[in-house]
Design an enzyme around this catalytic site. Structure first.
Site, PDB file in Angstrom:
ATOM      1  N   GLY A   1       0.923  -1.283   0.092  1.00 28.37           N
ATOM      2  CA  GLY A   1      -0.017   0.154   0.140  1.00 28.37           C
ATOM      3  C   GLY A   1       0.882   1.102   0.052  1.00 28.37           C
TER       4      GLY A   1
ATOM      5  N   ASP B   1       4.990  -4.496   6.308  1.00 28.67           N
ATOM      6  CA  ASP B   1       5.543  -5.931   6.700  1.00 28.67           C
ATOM      7  C   ASP B   1       5.465  -6.934   5.438  1.00 28.67           C
ATOM      8  OD1 ASP B   1       2.797  -6.015   6.796  1.00 28.67           O
ATOM      9  OD2 ASP B   1       2.967  -6.921   9.051  1.00 28.67           O
TER      10      ASP B   1
ATOM     11  N   THR C   1       4.346   2.779   5.341  1.00 27.86           N
ATOM     12  CA  THR C   1       2.970   2.174   5.605  1.00 27.86           C
ATOM     13  C   THR C   1       2.411   3.359   6.434  1.00 27.86           C
ATOM     14  OG1 THR C   1       1.331   0.647   6.401  1.00 27.86           O
ATOM     15  CG2 THR C   1       3.691   0.519   7.278  1.00 27.86           C
TER      16      THR C   1
ATOM     17  N   ASP D   1       0.050   2.437   8.432  1.00 34.64           N
ATOM     18  CA  ASP D   1      -0.731   1.860   9.715  1.00 34.64           C
ATOM     19  C   ASP D   1       0.436   2.080  10.686  1.00 34.64           C
ATOM     20  OD1 ASP D   1      -2.552   0.932   7.795  1.00 34.64           O
ATOM     21  OD2 ASP D   1      -1.859  -1.068   7.716  1.00 34.64           O
TER      22      ASP D   1
ATOM     23  N   SER E   1     -22.937  16.046  20.610  1.00 32.69           N
ATOM     24  CA  SER E   1     -22.398  15.070  19.601  1.00 32.69           C
ATOM     25  C   SER E   1     -21.476  13.669  19.980  1.00 32.69           C
ATOM     26  CB  SER E   1     -21.548  15.600  18.541  1.00 32.69           C
ATOM     27  OG  SER E   1     -20.233  16.108  19.048  1.00 32.69           O
TER      28      SER E   1
ATOM     29  N   ARG F   1     -25.132   7.913  12.233  1.00 33.68           N
ATOM     30  CA  ARG F   1     -24.741   7.870  10.909  1.00 33.68           C
ATOM     31  C   ARG F   1     -23.255   7.165  10.913  1.00 33.68           C
ATOM     32  NH1 ARG F   1     -28.920   9.392  10.216  1.00 33.68           N
ATOM     33  NH2 ARG F   1     -30.069  10.865   8.829  1.00 33.68           N
TER      34      ARG F   1
ATOM     35  N   GLN G   1      -7.278   8.494   3.281  1.00 28.70           N
ATOM     36  CA  GLN G   1      -6.015   8.651   3.956  1.00 28.70           C
ATOM     37  C   GLN G   1      -5.015   8.005   3.678  1.00 28.70           C
ATOM     38  OE1 GLN G   1      -7.959   6.437   7.911  1.00 28.70           O
ATOM     39  NE2 GLN G   1      -8.920   5.718   6.213  1.00 28.70           N
TER      40      GLN G   1
HETATM   41  O1  F6P Z   1      -1.539  -1.270   4.793  1.00 30.67           O
HETATM   42  C1  F6P Z   1      -2.050  -0.098   4.268  1.00 30.67           C
HETATM   43  C2  F6P Z   1      -3.444  -0.221   4.181  1.00 30.67           C
HETATM   44  O2  F6P Z   1      -3.978   1.409   3.895  1.00 30.67           O
HETATM   45  C3  F6P Z   1      -4.313  -0.624   5.364  1.00 30.67           C
HETATM   46  O3  F6P Z   1      -4.559   0.234   6.111  1.00 30.67           O
HETATM   47  C4  F6P Z   1      -5.607  -1.023   4.573  1.00 30.67           C
HETATM   48  O4  F6P Z   1      -6.258  -2.235   5.348  1.00 30.67           O
HETATM   49  C5  F6P Z   1      -5.062  -1.592   3.328  1.00 30.67           C
HETATM   50  O5  F6P Z   1      -3.522  -1.001   2.829  1.00 30.67           O
HETATM   51  C6  F6P Z   1      -6.113  -1.480   1.992  1.00 30.67           C
HETATM   52  O6  F6P Z   1      -5.539  -1.871   1.061  1.00 30.67           O
HETATM   53  P1  F6P Z   1      -5.757  -1.715  -0.574  1.00 30.67           P
HETATM   54  O7  F6P Z   1      -5.394  -0.494  -1.015  1.00 30.67           O
HETATM   55  O8  F6P Z   1      -5.294  -2.756  -1.352  1.00 30.67           O
HETATM   56  O9  F6P Z   1      -7.261  -1.641  -0.552  1.00 30.67           O
END
Ligand code: F6P
Length: 322
Positions: A11, A103, A126, A128, A216, A247, A255
């Site tokens: 990603g 990873d 990443t 994450d 809220s 909602r 992101q």
């Molecule tokens: O590993 C980074 C990430 O953005 C994760 O947070 C998310 O679950 C995943 O990649 C989404 O992957 P894709 O872009 O293949 O849908």
């Protein structure tokens, strides 16, 4: 060592370009040739090599995405795929590689480095922030700022309508984005995979807030939470507590993009520079990280095996401060 390759894998994340730039410019500074490999491990197999010069990376420091593109390669998981990749590296006279990824990418790099005794250094890329051996991964700071800005906006409308919002952020296996963004926006609750979610406890909190006439309520949910994603959790809450209008918003790939923050660029640049210096010093099979503002190296084996730990103080902050 005369020629190094660099690629991004898995990603994408904001700051990858800053890291590529640092690898290229550091390599050139020390008299090395630098080759960009497009689409990660897949590009290694498909021979997607491009020469990179100093001017090739001009102005990319401020851009999200990755100029080298990224991919998750199935072919590289096979022995034949890796054999082809190795042959291509030999044909191209590439002596060492910098891989920028998460990873999954380091697992591939680790296997490849062992099979062919090939020098590889990794930079943690990443959003994450789930890699052991670094306080920050490339992309995380930008992602939490993006999530924070989006949730701030949702909070305005949540407040205007006295609504409860479940907001899902990325993090398949980790709750770092949810926790940091949650604290930054003053969320009422943050649900993450590292801490078991109890719907009844969540409902009790939401009812208490309702009785206190809180205008809220924001519940930030990491996509990998053990109780499910935001839609599933909202359904479960609704079954037990339907007085409040609710909602769901899934922030999704917003992101992953956008201009990297200043700290992102600084850290990514530092890691890219240190990766090249490490290869020149004969290091291999390691990931560059930044811990307590110092550069540290962690073997791929450890970076993959261990998890970056959530700081429990962050969960306490959500509870006390909301
Ligand atoms: O590993 C980074 C990430 O953005 C994760 O947070 C998310 O679950 C995943 O990649 C989404 O992957 P894709 O872009 O293949 O849908």
């Amino acid at each position: 060592m005369k020629k190094i390759g660099v690629f991004t894998s898995g990603g994408d994340s904001p700051g990858m370009n800053a890291c590529i730039r640092a690898v290229v410019r550091t390599g050139i500074y020390y008299g090395l040739e630098v080759v960009g490999i497009k689409r990660g491990f897949q590009g290694l197999i498909d021979k997607e090599f491009i020469p990179l010069y100093s001017h090739s990376v001009s102005r990319i420091i401020k851009q999200g995405g990755t100029m080298l593109h990224s991919a998750r390669s199935k072919a590289f998981r096979t022995k034949e795929g890796r054999e082809k990749a190795y042959q291509n590296l030999l044909d191209e006279n590439i002596d060492a590689i910098v891989v920028i990824g998460g990873d999954g990418s380091f697992t591939g790099a680790h296997i490849f480095a062992q099979e062919y005794d090939f020098p590889i250094i990794g930079c943690p890329g990443t959003i994450d922030n789930d890699l052991y051996g670094t306080d920050f991964t490339i992309g995380y700071d930008t992602a939490i700022n993006t999530a924070m800005e989006a949730i701030d906006k949702i909070k305005d409308t949540a407040n205007a309508h006295d609504r409860l919002f479940f907001i899902e952020v990325m993090g398949r296996d980790a709750g770092f984005i949810a926790l940091s963004a949650g604290v930054a926006v003053g969320a009422e609750a943050v649900l993450i995979p590292e801490s078991p979610t109890d719907i009844n406890t969540l409902v009790a909190l939401l009812k208490e807030n309702y009785n206190k006439k809180k205008t809220s309520n924001i519940v930030v949910v990491a996509e990998g939470d053990d109780a499910g994603g935001a839609f599933k959790i909202a359904e479960a809450v609704k079954e037990r507590f339907d007085q409040v209008d609710m909602r769901v918003t899934v922030l999704g790939h917003i992101q992953r993009g956008g201009k990297p923050t200043a700290m992102e660029r600084v850290r990514a640049s530092r890691m890219g520079m240190e990766a090249v210096k490490a290869l020149m010093a004969g290091q291999r099979g390691e990931m560059v990280g930044i811990v307590n503002n110092d550069v540290v190296f962690t073997s791929f084996k450890q970076a993959i095996k261990y998890n970056n730990e959530i700081n429990p103080v962050m969960l306490e902050m959500v509870k006390i401060l909301s």
